[in-house]
Structure formats: C-alpha cells, structure tokens
Design a protein around this motif. Structure first.
Motif, PDB file in Angstrom:
ATOM      1  N   ASP A 171     -64.789 -19.274 -46.262  1.00  0.00           N
ATOM      2  CA  ASP A 171     -63.407 -19.310 -45.795  1.00  0.00           C
ATOM      3  C   ASP A 171     -62.411 -18.930 -46.885  1.00  0.00           C
ATOM      4  O   ASP A 171     -61.299 -18.489 -46.587  1.00  0.00           O
ATOM      5  CB  ASP A 171     -63.072 -20.721 -45.287  1.00  0.00           C
ATOM      6  N   ALA A 172     -62.803 -19.121 -48.130  1.00  0.00           N
ATOM      7  CA  ALA A 172     -61.895 -18.833 -49.247  1.00  0.00           C
ATOM      8  C   ALA A 172     -62.706 -18.761 -50.531  1.00  0.00           C
ATOM      9  O   ALA A 172     -63.857 -19.222 -50.596  1.00  0.00           O
ATOM     10  CB  ALA A 172     -60.817 -19.911 -49.359  1.00  0.00           C
ATOM     11  N   VAL A 173     -62.093 -18.174 -51.559  1.00  0.00           N
ATOM     12  CA  VAL A 173     -62.715 -18.130 -52.875  1.00  0.00           C
ATOM     13  C   VAL A 173     -61.704 -18.608 -53.905  1.00  0.00           C
ATOM     14  O   VAL A 173     -60.528 -18.270 -53.846  1.00  0.00           O
ATOM     15  CB  VAL A 173     -63.220 -16.708 -53.228  1.00  0.00           C
ATOM     16  N   VAL A 174     -62.176 -19.401 -54.834  1.00  0.00           N
ATOM     17  CA  VAL A 174     -61.347 -19.886 -55.938  1.00  0.00           C
ATOM     18  C   VAL A 174     -61.476 -18.906 -57.100  1.00  0.00           C
ATOM     19  O   VAL A 174     -62.585 -18.635 -57.574  1.00  0.00           O
ATOM     20  CB  VAL A 174     -61.786 -21.293 -56.392  1.00  0.00           C
ATOM     21  N   LEU A 175     -60.351 -18.365 -57.536  1.00  0.00           N
ATOM     22  CA  LEU A 175     -60.329 -17.488 -58.711  1.00  0.00           C
ATOM     23  C   LEU A 175     -59.769 -18.278 -59.885  1.00  0.00           C
ATOM     24  O   LEU A 175     -58.646 -18.788 -59.822  1.00  0.00           O
ATOM     25  CB  LEU A 175     -59.458 -16.255 -58.464  1.00  0.00           C
ATOM     26  N   THR A 176     -60.560 -18.384 -60.930  1.00  0.00           N
ATOM     27  CA  THR A 176     -60.144 -19.145 -62.108  1.00  0.00           C
ATOM     28  C   THR A 176     -60.015 -18.283 -63.358  1.00  0.00           C
ATOM     29  O   THR A 176     -59.274 -18.641 -64.268  1.00  0.00           O
ATOM     30  CB  THR A 176     -61.153 -20.269 -62.404  1.00  0.00           C
ATOM     31  N   ALA A 177     -60.750 -17.164 -63.414  1.00  0.00           N
ATOM     32  CA  ALA A 177     -60.655 -16.280 -64.577  1.00  0.00           C
ATOM     33  C   ALA A 177     -59.274 -15.633 -64.605  1.00  0.00           C
ATOM     34  O   ALA A 177     -58.833 -15.037 -63.622  1.00  0.00           O
ATOM     35  CB  ALA A 177     -61.748 -15.215 -64.518  1.00  0.00           C
ATOM     36  N   LEU A 178     -58.588 -15.748 -65.725  1.00  0.00           N
ATOM     37  CA  LEU A 178     -57.203 -15.294 -65.788  1.00  0.00           C
ATOM     38  C   LEU A 178     -57.080 -13.793 -65.578  1.00  0.00           C
ATOM     39  O   LEU A 178     -56.117 -13.323 -64.962  1.00  0.00           O
ATOM     40  CB  LEU A 178     -56.588 -15.696 -67.133  1.00  0.00           C
ATOM     41  N   ASP A 179     -58.048 -13.025 -66.069  1.00  0.00           N
ATOM     42  CA  ASP A 179     -57.952 -11.580 -65.866  1.00  0.00           C
ATOM     43  C   ASP A 179     -58.259 -11.192 -64.427  1.00  0.00           C
ATOM     44  O   ASP A 179     -57.726 -10.196 -63.910  1.00  0.00           O
ATOM     45  CB  ASP A 179     -58.828 -10.816 -66.857  1.00  0.00           C
ATOM     46  N   SER A 180     -59.097 -11.971 -63.737  1.00  0.00           N
ATOM     47  CA  SER A 180     -59.333 -11.708 -62.319  1.00  0.00           C
ATOM     48  C   SER A 180     -58.063 -11.897 -61.505  1.00  0.00           C
ATOM     49  O   SER A 180     -57.747 -11.102 -60.612  1.00  0.00           O
ATOM     50  CB  SER A 180     -60.432 -12.629 -61.778  1.00  0.00           C
ATOM     51  N   ALA A 203     -57.562  -7.380 -49.615  1.00  0.00           N
ATOM     52  CA  ALA A 203     -58.327  -7.015 -48.419  1.00  0.00           C
ATOM     53  C   ALA A 203     -59.807  -6.838 -48.775  1.00  0.00           C
ATOM     54  O   ALA A 203     -60.688  -7.207 -47.987  1.00  0.00           O
ATOM     55  CB  ALA A 203     -57.778  -5.731 -47.809  1.00  0.00           C
ATOM     56  N   GLN A 204     -60.087  -6.289 -49.962  1.00  0.00           N
ATOM     57  CA  GLN A 204     -61.470  -6.168 -50.418  1.00  0.00           C
ATOM     58  C   GLN A 204     -62.107  -7.546 -50.587  1.00  0.00           C
ATOM     59  O   GLN A 204     -63.272  -7.756 -50.222  1.00  0.00           O
ATOM     60  CB  GLN A 204     -61.532  -5.419 -51.755  1.00  0.00           C
ATOM     61  N   ILE A 205     -61.331  -8.475 -51.154  1.00  0.00           N
ATOM     62  CA  ILE A 205     -61.848  -9.835 -51.322  1.00  0.00           C
ATOM     63  C   ILE A 205     -62.106 -10.461 -49.953  1.00  0.00           C
ATOM     64  O   ILE A 205     -63.121 -11.151 -49.746  1.00  0.00           O
ATOM     65  CB  ILE A 205     -60.852 -10.685 -52.140  1.00  0.00           C
ATOM     66  N   ALA A 206     -61.210 -10.224 -48.999  1.00  0.00           N
ATOM     67  CA  ALA A 206     -61.386 -10.755 -47.640  1.00  0.00           C
ATOM     68  C   ALA A 206     -62.657 -10.197 -47.007  1.00  0.00           C
ATOM     69  O   ALA A 206     -63.398 -10.932 -46.318  1.00  0.00           O
ATOM     70  CB  ALA A 206     -60.168 -10.429 -46.782  1.00  0.00           C
ATOM     71  N   ALA A 247     -52.888 -19.612 -64.712  1.00  0.00           N
ATOM     72  CA  ALA A 247     -52.731 -19.738 -63.268  1.00  0.00           C
ATOM     73  C   ALA A 247     -54.103 -19.928 -62.627  1.00  0.00           C
ATOM     74  O   ALA A 247     -55.139 -19.661 -63.236  1.00  0.00           O
ATOM     75  CB  ALA A 247     -52.056 -18.500 -62.686  1.00  0.00           C
ATOM     76  N   TYR A 248     -54.092 -20.373 -61.399  1.00  0.00           N
ATOM     77  CA  TYR A 248     -55.271 -20.394 -60.525  1.00  0.00           C
ATOM     78  C   TYR A 248     -54.879 -19.705 -59.225  1.00  0.00           C
ATOM     79  O   TYR A 248     -53.698 -19.658 -58.856  1.00  0.00           O
ATOM     80  CB  TYR A 248     -55.716 -21.823 -60.207  1.00  0.00           C
ATOM     81  N   ALA A 249     -55.868 -19.190 -58.524  1.00  0.00           N
ATOM     82  CA  ALA A 249     -55.593 -18.589 -57.214  1.00  0.00           C
ATOM     83  C   ALA A 249     -56.716 -18.942 -56.258  1.00  0.00           C
ATOM     84  O   ALA A 249     -57.881 -19.073 -56.663  1.00  0.00           O
ATOM     85  CB  ALA A 249     -55.448 -17.075 -57.324  1.00  0.00           C
ATOM     86  N   ILE A 250     -56.378 -19.088 -55.005  1.00  0.00           N
ATOM     87  CA  ILE A 250     -57.352 -19.267 -53.932  1.00  0.00           C
ATOM     88  C   ILE A 250     -57.038 -18.209 -52.883  1.00  0.00           C
ATOM     89  O   ILE A 250     -55.933 -18.179 -52.331  1.00  0.00           O
ATOM     90  CB  ILE A 250     -57.287 -20.672 -53.315  1.00  0.00           C
ATOM     91  N   VAL A 251     -57.978 -17.312 -52.656  1.00  0.00           N
ATOM     92  CA  VAL A 251     -57.783 -16.224 -51.693  1.00  0.00           C
ATOM     93  C   VAL A 251     -58.513 -16.576 -50.409  1.00  0.00           C
ATOM     94  O   VAL A 251     -59.711 -16.917 -50.425  1.00  0.00           O
ATOM     95  CB  VAL A 251     -58.305 -14.889 -52.258  1.00  0.00           C
ATOM     96  N   ASP A 252     -57.805 -16.503 -49.291  1.00  0.00           N
ATOM     97  CA  ASP A 252     -58.375 -16.844 -47.991  1.00  0.00           C
ATOM     98  C   ASP A 252     -58.993 -15.624 -47.314  1.00  0.00           C
ATOM     99  O   ASP A 252     -58.745 -14.469 -47.694  1.00  0.00           O
ATOM    100  CB  ASP A 252     -57.293 -17.426 -47.090  1.00  0.00           C
TER     101      ASP A 252
END
Length: 597
Positions: A186-195, A174-177, A215-220
């Motif tokens: 619209d979204a952020v790509v998270l690539t750092a593994l600790d993030s 929710a903080q990222i949103a 892993a990779y993550a994309i937060v909307d």
C-alpha cells in the motif's frame, strides 16, 4: 587527560547511572547516511576519528573502535590507543567483539534509530550467547554528555527543476506507484535522504558536501506522498513545486505516523531503514515487506539529461583541477607549500567557475606518507609541507547543479624514484584495463574488479579498498547499488549487475605505509557496446578529463594498446578542457598531454 579521554569518562559515568554496561556508537544518522550532519557526528566527538566509516563500542573497563582497511593508518593517528583498541573490519564484526568482550549478564545499549534490524539481530544473538542483553535506549547517551552538541541544520529546501532532473517528480512517483502495485504494498517508506531528494526533485543543505535535507517520505500506491520535514525549510516556491499530491508534516511527526498503518502492507528497505522504523510499523499492526527502496536502482541509472549535465560539470571541474596541478607543479619545488594551502587553492579554482555549490567531499590533500592513508583528511594538527622527493596525491570533487564530480591525480615533487614510477604505471595499467573492459549484460562490478588489480597482483601487490563506487546526479558522491569491488571489501556488498546509464568511479591505487600513496581516478559511464550478430554487451565511456602525470609513467611497461589509450585519452583532455584555459595554461596542458609513444 585528553579531551577525548574526558568525554569517554563522562559517557561511562552516564552509562553507569543508566544501568548500562556498555554502548555502541556508529558513524551514521537516522537515515543510515554515510556522510552525516554535525549534530550526528557522535563518533568523531567521542573518539576524534574523522573518517567516513567506523563504529565504537564502550564498555565499563574497555573500548574499541572498528574501521576497515581504508583507515588503518588514519585511525591510529587520530584515536588514542590508551582509550580505544583498534579492531579491523570485516575481519572482526562488532557483534563478534561484543560476544567476546561484553560482561556476562551485562546490559549493552544501542540507539534503535542508528542501526538496522539485521545488525540488532546479529548483536542480540552474539550477546545472548554471552549471557548478556542488548537494550534499546529511548535517548542516546552521547547526547546527554555532549553539552555543546550542534543543532540540526535549518537550511531550506530548494527545487531541482525538471530541466536539470530530466524527469518530473510526478512521473517518478508514478514509477514508485507501479512498483507498489507489482509488490502488493500500500505504501513505501523512503528514509535515504538522496532517494527522497531524487524522487521529489528537491535538494537541501543539511549535510556537508551532499545536497540533501533531513526528511522522511511515505509514498502511497496512488502516487501521492507524505513528506516529513521541518516546516521552516519549505518556502512558497518549494510548496508550489511539490503541489497538492505531496502532504507536508513536521519531521518530528514521522515516528508517530508509522503507527497508523494497521492492516496495511508497507514496504521498507532493510539496509536503509533503521530498526526503530520496523519496530514501530510492527507494533502499529502493519504488515512489513523488507524490500530494497525502489528509488535506489532507478536513481542509479541516469537519464540523458543527467548524463549531459555530468559531462558539462566534469569538463569545468577537470579544467579547475588542471589549473591547480599546474600551480602545484610550479610552486611546490620553491618550498613553503602545505596540504591545507593546496586545499584552499583548489577550492579557489573551483569557485572561479562561478557555479560551484559545494565540494562533493572533504578534499584529500596528502603528501608523502599521508598519501598511504586512502581517506586521509588534513587538519591543522596533521598538516604537512610538500617537500622534494615526495608524491602528492589529491582526491577531490565538486557539487554543481548539473553534476557531481570525483577525481584523483598524483604528481611528484621533484624527481620520482624508479619504484614509484613502476607502481604508478601498474596502477595506470589497471585503470586502463577497467576503462576498456567490454562485458556481457548481467556482469557485476565484483567480476570486473580483478581487471584493475591484475598488474599489481602480478608482482604480489594489492590495495585494500574497492575499485569503484557509484556517483549521483548532484547528489551523493558515493551512491549504490553499483560497485566495483570484491564483496568482502569496503564498498563491496551484494553483487549488482551493471546497467547502461550508471556512473561509477575507476580508481585503482597502491599505498606504501610510511612513504607514499598512488591513485588514479576518473568517473566512467556504463554504455551499450553491443555488436552486430553478437550478444548484448556493455562497456565504459570515460567522463573525467584531466592530464595523467607523464613523468610517473614507465612507457616501456605499456603495451601498444595501453599507449594508444593514453594518447587518445590525453587528446580528448585537450579537446574537452582546453577551452576553459588561458593561453599559458593551454600551453602547459599541451605539453602534459603530448603523446607517450
């Protein structure tokens, strides 16, 4: 011909077949990690270099390895000068070296999944001035000649529950949103593994010493997320923890997914996301915002649960190191003790806590001249005995579910010289100066760094590494964005204001090539130190408790305030770790922590 000379020749042959005149080999992975899995240890495989920061360039008739001041001695011990020229950074950059050495009209290859876009632009410009070209490869040529390359780890994901994390994953997303709404993305790509690990409250085992998963993550913008991770890593318990708001995909699907954001505004971190990610977002029609990963700063400011966990972890870890120091003090003068035996014994003391999950990095167990290499790593080939007249330096840490530790101590084997005692005392004075600093909001670590160096500067001495790095909460032992270092030093980087809740190391040192090394390291917590009627101020709380060797201290050099700090610190050492020791160990600790005044 050595094994590394053979590997270099094989790489050159492959480059020739691929119509490349050179190739750049960084020490990182697809996530711009400092510590990488065995599958990504391409630099070590090619050159033999075992440090945690470096790069190499291979041309048809020459090659160079680039390291900073922490590895000046180590790189010469591990890498053959017959194969590689030693180049110091940041005095010389890879781009500058390429601009001076690449063949005119040459084609220099790079892996776009291992470099930032800024690096690509810098190298491309330097080569263009030479009439040469930078070429993105589809497959890394090192992998083509590394016949027994390890496969990526298949370690499972595990849940870091809210009782340890302090904040649930939904609240973090929710903080990222909220951040996405503020930036208009619209979204952020998270690539750092600790993030990714921190944002989703998961941990992994894919990188030695760092509990993260590949892993990779994309937060909307609605707080939901897409997690790209190997399916076999996800148990039912993890799946239940992640919930319906996190959509799971194979890690291999990430690259293709980046092409599906046409017309969308996507944020990506230019320091942590590789060039290939920006290229694929651009080619897919996304508008890309080059912004720092929003998790980086939030993760660095520890919440009360994380701070409490670190205090608990630090107490048990300090006790384990104290037991080890007592053992070395008793055994080393007898002879027969060496660096690797010390590593094994310290590991045993930590494992005896019953809760050690890993070490936080390869233990630096360095005697005599090896101590002069700040990031020395003992191997069967370099392993040395602890001998009378030497200084022994041990820099180590543990990974526990409630915290990550990192501390350094030095002890003499036999009687220390007057020079060693003088240098040790100056390092201690710098350590105390930083530990007791009080400073206004907005102060950066770069501004505080001279506090730790002044006693050495006063007699024309210095050390070629930063004074402090950030530390994660059961995550990476080296965590940004906070640093205590000049911007030009390794670990320097952009000036980041310190904030209450950040954890850093306090580790000034002194190194005399060919003879000894000194470093005193505790972890410190930034805390509020405001005064009634005054401006908001910050200071440090020391978190690490383990005795500082009194026989190395010239008491007459210490001011009254410095003596008071040392005595107070040692009083706290006894109070914090004494309960973890048996009667004989406690008697030893009491003697070690007796007042210096």
């Amino acid at each position: 011909m050595s094994i590394h000379s053979t590997r270099l020749a094989a790489l050159r042959a492959h480059l020739q077949q691929s119509r490349l005149d050179g190739f750049v080999v960084p020490l990182t992975d697809e996530h711009m990690s400092e510590y990488v899995g065995a599958y990504a240890q391409r630099l070590a495989w090619l050159t033999g270099f075992q440090g945690s920061a470096g790069s190499a360039v291979v041309l048809a008739d020459s090659a160079a390895i680039f390291t900073d001041g922490r590895y000046t001695l180590q790189v010469r011990e591990q890498v053959s000068a017959a194969d590689f020229e030693y180049v110091a950074v940041p005095a010389t950059s890879i781009a500058a070296w390429l601009g001076a050495h690449a063949p005119a009209g040459g084609r220099i290859g790079y892996d776009p999944w291992l470099h930032t876009r800024a690096w690509v632009e810098e190298a491309r410009a330097a080569l263009a001035a030479r009439g040469a070209e930078l070429i993105a490869v589809d497959a890394n040529p090192i992998d083509a000649v590394w016949s027994d390359r390890p496969v990526a780890s298949d370690a499972p994901l595990v849940v870091q529950d809210e009782a340890r994390a302090g904040v649930g994953s939904a609240a973090k997303r929710a903080q990222i949103a909220d951040w996405l709404a503020e930036t208009g993305a619209d979204a952020v790509v998270l690539t750092a593994l600790d993030s990714i690990a921190w944002a989703l409250n998961v941990r992994g085992g894919d990188v030695a010493h760092t509990p993260v998963a590949l892993a990779y993550a994309i937060v909307d913008a609605d707080g939901t997320a897409d997690l790209f991770v190997a399916p076999e890593k996800v148990s039912d318990a993890v799946r239940q923890h992640l919930g319906n708001a996190i959509r799971l995909h194979p890690r291999a699907a990430f690259a293709e997914a980046l092409g599906r954001y046409a017309g969308k505004t996507i944020a990506a971190d230019p320091e942590r996301a590789v060039a290939a990610i920006f290229d694929r977002l651009d080619s897919g029609g996304a508008t890309v915002l080059a912004l720092r990963d929003p998790v980086v700063l939030t993760k660095a400011v520890k919440n009360p649960v994380e701070i409490a966990g670190h205090r608990t972890a630090s107490a048990r870890d300090g006790a384990a190191l104290a037991k080890f120091l007592r053992w070395v003090e008793a055994e080393a003068p007898k002879g027969g003790l060496d660096e690797l035996a010390c590593v094994a014994k310290l590991q045993a003391f930590r494992e005896a806590t019953g809760v050690l999950l890993d070490t936080s990095f390869d233990t630096i167990s360095a005697t005599g001249a090896h101590g002069a290499s700040p990031h020395y790593h003992s191997t069967p080939e370099s392993n040395a005995p602890l001998e009378l007249g030497q200084l022994y330096l041990v820099d180590s840490g543990g990974q526990y579910a409630d915290g990550t530790t990192d501390l350094t101590r030095v002890l003499p084997i036999g009687e220390p010289t007057a020079e060693v005692r003088d240098r040790f005392t100056r390092v201690l004075q710098g350590h105390i100066a930083l530990a007791t600093a009080v400073f206004p909001l907005g102060t950066t670590g770069a501004q505080l760094d001279p506090f730790a160096r002044r006693p050495l500067w006063a007699v024309g001495l210095d050390y070629a590494h930063g004074t402090g790095h950030g530390v994660g909460a059961y995550l990476s032992v080296h965590e940004g964005p906070q640093r205590i270092a000049p911007p030009s030093y390794p670990g320097g980087g952009p000036a980041e204001p310190l904030r209450a809740g950040m954890i850093l190391s306090n580790e000034p040192g002194y190194y005399k090539a060919g003879e000894y090394g000194i470093r005193i390291e505790n972890l410190i917590l930034v805390e509020d130190r405001s005064f009634d009627g005054g401006a908001p101020m910050l200071g440090f709380e020391t978190l690490t408790f383990c005795p500082i060797e009194r026989s190395l201290i010239v008491a007459e050099m210490l001011s009254a305030a410095e003596r008071a700090w040392l005595d107070s610190y040692h009083e706290r050492v006894v109070a914090v770790i004494g309960a973890h020791l048996d009667a004989d160990e406690r008697a030893w600790l009491d003697a070690k922590c007796a007042p210096i005044s």
